[in-house]
Design an enzyme around this catalytic site. Structure first.
Site, mmCIF file in Angstrom:
data_model
loop_
_atom_site.group_PDB
_atom_site.id
_atom_site.type_symbol
_atom_site.label_atom_id
_atom_site.label_comp_id
_atom_site.label_asym_id
_atom_site.label_seq_id
_atom_site.Cartn_x
_atom_site.Cartn_y
_atom_site.Cartn_z
ATOM 1 N N ASP A 297 -7.010 25.130 -40.185
ATOM 2 C CA ASP A 297 -7.809 25.503 -41.341
ATOM 3 C C ASP A 297 -7.572 26.995 -41.604
ATOM 4 O O ASP A 297 -7.295 27.752 -40.671
ATOM 5 C CB ASP A 297 -9.284 25.242 -41.036
ATOM 6 C CG ASP A 297 -10.173 25.493 -42.233
ATOM 7 O OD1 ASP A 297 -9.788 25.105 -43.338
ATOM 8 O OD2 ASP A 297 -11.254 26.084 -42.047
ATOM 9 N N ASN B 250 -1.128 9.221 2.487
ATOM 10 C CA ASN B 250 -1.241 9.170 1.027
ATOM 11 C C ASN B 250 -2.483 9.897 0.510
ATOM 12 O O ASN B 250 -2.461 10.524 -0.556
ATOM 13 C CB ASN B 250 -1.286 7.714 0.552
ATOM 14 C CG ASN B 250 0.067 7.042 0.654
ATOM 15 O OD1 ASN B 250 1.046 7.649 1.082
ATOM 16 N ND2 ASN B 250 0.133 5.765 0.288
ATOM 17 N N ASP C 191 -0.667 14.043 1.838
ATOM 18 C CA ASP C 191 0.003 14.189 0.541
ATOM 19 C C ASP C 191 -0.882 14.889 -0.483
ATOM 20 O O ASP C 191 -0.427 15.720 -1.258
ATOM 21 C CB ASP C 191 0.380 12.807 -0.010
ATOM 22 C CG ASP C 191 1.688 12.306 0.592
ATOM 23 O OD1 ASP C 191 2.243 13.015 1.440
ATOM 24 O OD2 ASP C 191 2.125 11.220 0.203
ATOM 25 N N GLU D 14 -2.082 6.102 -3.347
ATOM 26 C CA GLU D 14 -3.525 5.954 -3.570
ATOM 27 C C GLU D 14 -4.178 7.223 -4.100
ATOM 28 O O GLU D 14 -5.146 7.161 -4.865
ATOM 29 C CB GLU D 14 -4.226 5.528 -2.265
ATOM 30 C CG GLU D 14 -4.022 4.085 -1.889
ATOM 31 C CD GLU D 14 -2.659 3.834 -1.266
ATOM 32 O OE1 GLU D 14 -2.287 2.675 -1.113
ATOM 33 O OE2 GLU D 14 -1.950 4.813 -0.945
ATOM 34 N N VAL E 292 0.836 -1.202 0.000
ATOM 35 C CA VAL E 292 0.000 0.000 0.000
ATOM 36 C C VAL E 292 0.870 1.251 0.000
ATOM 37 O O VAL E 292 0.583 2.244 -0.671
ATOM 38 C CB VAL E 292 -0.959 -0.005 1.211
ATOM 39 C CG1 VAL E 292 -1.637 1.345 1.364
ATOM 40 C CG2 VAL E 292 -2.003 -1.097 1.046
ATOM 41 N N ALA E 293 1.977 1.198 0.773
ATOM 42 C CA ALA E 293 2.885 2.349 0.831
ATOM 43 C C ALA E 293 3.540 2.613 -0.514
ATOM 44 O O ALA E 293 3.853 3.754 -0.858
ATOM 45 C CB ALA E 293 3.956 2.102 1.889
#
Length: 885
Positions: free
Chosen positions: A325, A698, A702, A283, A278-279
């Protein structure tokens, strides 16, 4: 090819009568056989399908796996937090892309709802969907062409085809014309195409193609067959997700190996291994990147750009080729008189005054069927340009006709290429004005008006007039001539007196030239792609600085002789593509992409839709753009201004830069978590962090500064850099070293804080500080909880300080304007308060298994957590020393 055949041959081939059309029975039979004259619709995505498509990402798969394992290990809180992040990401993506692809629906709406046809010798009105091959369709001004027709009769017929071909003026049509070979759509003057409109005159045509077989149907097919490609950022994040997935598997395997070697409890090590996995995975990364892109959409609105698809924000910043164009994008889509010639002198229209030559001015304004009264613009673009010339002198057609009413006229005819109106003033003086093609009108002139005096026209006069017209033609100006006849109300077009010339063009947008130059400085090539004629296109391209010579220009007929591979080889030497078809535009985009370029295509017409889809990013015009173009594009410019693309590119570059900063920040932080946990466990220590600590950091500590980095103002010199390599890794230009360095630093701080508590207890007990002593101390649940609280707090707060330095890792903290990103200051404050909350609020200390800290402990931990800022200054100083050597 029907445009290569005579009318009678086409009628014979389709077994139809030009006079009577088809019978009702035959039409019904053909309708059952060929199907209705409609476009096949592409089935749109449901809301559920759009939601599920947001979940098809490697990082999302890993998060699902982590949530499932957390549930199996009875870590329900962790699983809920992970699933909330996944859900948030999917909802944001779905909302941004909920406007389903509307290109084919818009094409369908362009279809004419009804058509006038000959059935059994009678003219009847039927639904356009019931048209079949062989039907004879009656055309008149204002009608939408209901299918592709081979024209059988034309009377002064002009058809507006700019949405299909890009040509800026209506096309004169002729049923008598028969092409001798392959001819581009814009030059098939004996054809009328579905969804274009009759702007002048009348005519008839036999249906030769219906539904998906029409030119508009071919465009619909190309749109529906276009595949959605991943953007450079999506590819990088997918690659990153795969790498992180491998890292997670390696970590779990390594932990089990360590568990076996150290004789640890296998279940306990499984939980620890999952925590490490998980670290390894940030996430919040997917959600943060999605939110940053969504915030980028808001920033783009400020520069008159509407983003229909989130990844387009980043893609535009990587563009190295801008295919544009001409009509309405690089030019004003408004015919304008630039040069005038009379009395043997050529001059700029801005130098013209009404008293210079009243006959010249009156003639071009009165011999005119257009109108600009009541703030409306009605009529042929060429005639509107003449009225605009009059408005420069504060003269209007309505005002002049009040003094000189029209008493007779001879309408424009494509065969004669002339138009005549006759006027009588209050003194019963009659003046006839004739305007038209110079070569035709000059042959009918026996005299010339010079400085108010009418004299016999000579060969020298004719040479001077031809030279003046040639000079205008070199500038790709469309030339019109004016002749007069006095005291004759018959509208005769013989024995005229030549008066003068005007030269007009659809001029470039004034700001487009600067934008082309800015693109050139930024390493971005501007490519003109148009359905207009070569000379006109090249003249505009030279004026804008897009092309230097004719060798950089190629036509659609030349492209017809090339394969895709042949074009790929020479495309980098080309800058202008003239007289091209929709198929050519897609071919051109593919050619540039074959060299690894990130291609943007701008356009407004139906003919642009396939190339807008084929390009890495399609940019449609919001004002003049058709619904088809907007539906096929990734972005829409609300002001139709080419220079807005330049601003959007700058914003796109800034947003990518911010995303890269965010990714490196999150990965270096997560790398620090992995190293600190792996080192502690490999040394035989307890885990310094619990899985809920990791998820909290996370997803909260973070993510807040990560979002603040995502809205950082772009650098002022961002357009001085060349386009980045689309294959460039997120870790390019020292990004990997930066991530590893900061990860090790954060890991060292976290481990230092973790062992600080047991070291204090060992010192207080008078015991020597050894690894074994620390292990024993950490076996005490209270000491372990205290140590984990230190590690948890240091890790969270150090990452908040780390984010401040991440705003610009090449500039000193003391040279940054921290007030220009108030979001970062807010994120830091909120993050710090939240980190304090999980250690000081009783309810939260139970959930997070933390202990309350004293003011002294907080002071010491914050000092440790500030070390990333000191490190930032050292690294910046070191880089400066290297640059100055």
């Amino acid at each position: 090819m029907y445009y290569q055949k005579k009318v009678k041959d086409v009628c014979s081939q389709l077994n139809s009568s030009e006079q009577n059309g088809l019978t009702q029975e035959e039409a019904k039979k053909r309708l059952e056989q060929d199907g209705p004259n409609t476009l096949v619709e592409k089935k749109s995505k449901t809301k559920l399908q759009m939601f599920l498509s947001q979940l098809q990402d490697t990082m999302i798969y890993i998060l699902f796996a982590a949530a499932a394992i957390s549930i199996m290990l009875d870590e329900v809180t962790d699983a809920i937090i992970i699933l909330i992040v996944v859900l948030l990401n999917a909802i944001i993506g779905m909302v941004q892309e909920s406007k389903a692809e509307a290109a084919l629906e818009a094409l369908k709406n362009l279809s004419s709802p009804s058509a006038m046809v000959k059935r059994g010798g009678k003219i009847v009105e039927i639904p356009a969907s019931e048209l079949v091959k062989g039907d004879i369709v009656v055309l008149e001004a204002g009608r939408i062409i209901p299918a592709d027709l081979r024209l059988t009769q034309t009377v002064n017929l002009k058809i507006e085809e700019s949405a299909l071909t890009g040509e800026s003026v209506p096309v004169d049509k002729s049923a008598e014309y028969v092409a001798e070979g392959d001819t581009g759509i814009g030059d098939q003057i004996n054809m009328a195409f579905s969804s274009t409109s009759v702007s002048y005159g009348r005519g008839e045509g036999i249906v030769v193609y219906t539904g998906m077989d029409t030119e508009i149907g071919k465009i619909a097919t190309m749109i529906s067959e276009a595949t959605e490609e991943l953007t450079p950022l999506q590819k990088r994040l997918n690659d990153l997700g795969k790498v992180l997935g491998i890292v997670a598997i390696v970590i779990v395997a390594a932990m089990f190996g360590i568990a076996v070697l150290q004789g640890r409890d296998m279940v306990e090590m499984l939980i620890t291994a999952i925590s490490l996995a998980v670290a390894a995975i940030p996430e919040g990364l997917t959600a943060v990147v999605t939110i940053v892109l969504a915030l980028g959409v808001t920033r783009m609105v400020r520069v008159n750009t509407i983003v229909r698809k989130l990844p387009a924000v980043e893609t535009l910043g990587a563009v190295s080729i801008v295919c544009s164009d001409k009509t309405g994008t690089l030019t004003q889509n408004k015919m304008t008189v630039l040069k005038v010639y009379f009395d043997g002198i050529s001059k700029d229209v801005k130098e013209l005054s009404y008293d210079d030559n009243k006959v010249f001015n009156n003639g071009f304004i009165l011999c005119n069927d257009a109108s600009t009264a009541n703030n409306s613009r009605i009529g042929d673009p060429t005639e509107l340009a003449l009225l605009d010339m009059g408005s420069l002198m504060n003269v209007t057609r309505e005002g002049l006709e009040g003094q000189m009413p029209r008493i007779n006229e001879l309408s424009f005819d494509s065969a004669r290429k002339l138009m005549t109106t006759v006027h009588k003033d209050n003194n019963n003086n009659v003046m006839s004005y004739t305007k038209g093609a110079m070569d035709i009108l000059l042959k009918r002139c026996s005299r010339i008006l010079i400085n108010g005096e009418t004299i016999k026209i000579t060969e020298n006069h004719i040479n001077e007039i031809t030279t003046a017209a040639g000079e205008m033609a070199k500038q790709a100006l469309r030339v019109l001539a004016l002749g007069i006849k006095e005291n004759d109300d018959s509208a005769s077009e013989e024995d005229l007196t030549f008066v003068g010339l005007v030269g007009m063009i659809d001029p470039p947008r004034p700001e487009a030239k600067n934008s082309v130059l800015e693109f050139k400085n930024a390493g971005i090539k501007t490519i003109m792609i148009t359905g207009d004629h070569k000379d006109t296109a090249l003249a505009i391209a030279k004026e804008l600085g897009i092309a230097d010579s004719e060798s950089q220009c190629i036509t659609g007929n030349e492209l017809n002789e090339m394969s895709q591979e042949e074009l790929n080889k020479i495309v980098n030497n080309l800058r202008v593509f003239a007289r091209v078809s929709p198929e050519h535009k897609v071919m051109i985009v593919k050619a540039f992409k074959s060299h690894g370029s990130i291609v943007s295509m701008t356009g407004d017409g139906v003919n642009d839709a396939p190339s807008l889809k084929a390009a890495d990013i399609g940019v449609a015009m919001g004002i003049t753009g058709t619904d088809v173009a907007k539906g096929a594009a990734d972005m829409v410019l609300t002001d139709d201004n080419f220079s807005t693309i330049e601003k959007a590119v700058a914003e796109g570059r800034g947003i990518y830069q911010n995303i890269k900063k965010t990714v490196l920040f999150l990965l270096s932080s997560n790398f620090g978590e992995v190293i600190s946990m792996f080192t502690a466990i490999a040394a035989g220590l307890a885990s310094p962090l619990q899985s809920i600590h990791i998820l909290w950091i996370n997803l909260i500590t973070d993510s807040l500064p990560g979002l603040a980095l995502g809205v950082d103002p772009k650098d002022s010199d961002i357009m001085d850099a060349k386009p980045r390599d689309p294959k460039e890794s997120l870790f390019a230009n020292g990004g990997l070293i930066f991530t590893v360095y900061n990860g090790f630093m954060i890991a060292a701080l976290t481990l230092g804080a973790f062992i600080w508590s047991p070291v204090q207890h060992l010192t207080a007990a008078g015991q020597s500080v050894t690894l074994e002593g620390i292990k024993l101390m950490l076996q005490d649940p209270d000491i372990l909880m205290h140590a984990q609280t230190y590690a948890f707090t240091t890790l969270g707060v150090s990452q908040l300080f780390h984010a401040i330095g991440m705003r610009n890792y090449n500039k000193s903290l003391f040279k940054m304007n921290h007030l220009e990103n108030k979001s970062m200051l807010l994120a830091f404050a909120v993050g710090l308060l939240l980190q304090i909350a999980v250690t000081e609020i009783p309810f939260l200390t139970v959930v997070f298994e933390t202990v309350r800290l004293s003011l002294k402990e907080w002071f010491n931990l914050i000092l440790i957590a500030m070390i990333p800022l000191l490190s930032h200054e050292i690294v910046v100083g070191f880089k400066k020393i290297i640059r100055n050597k």
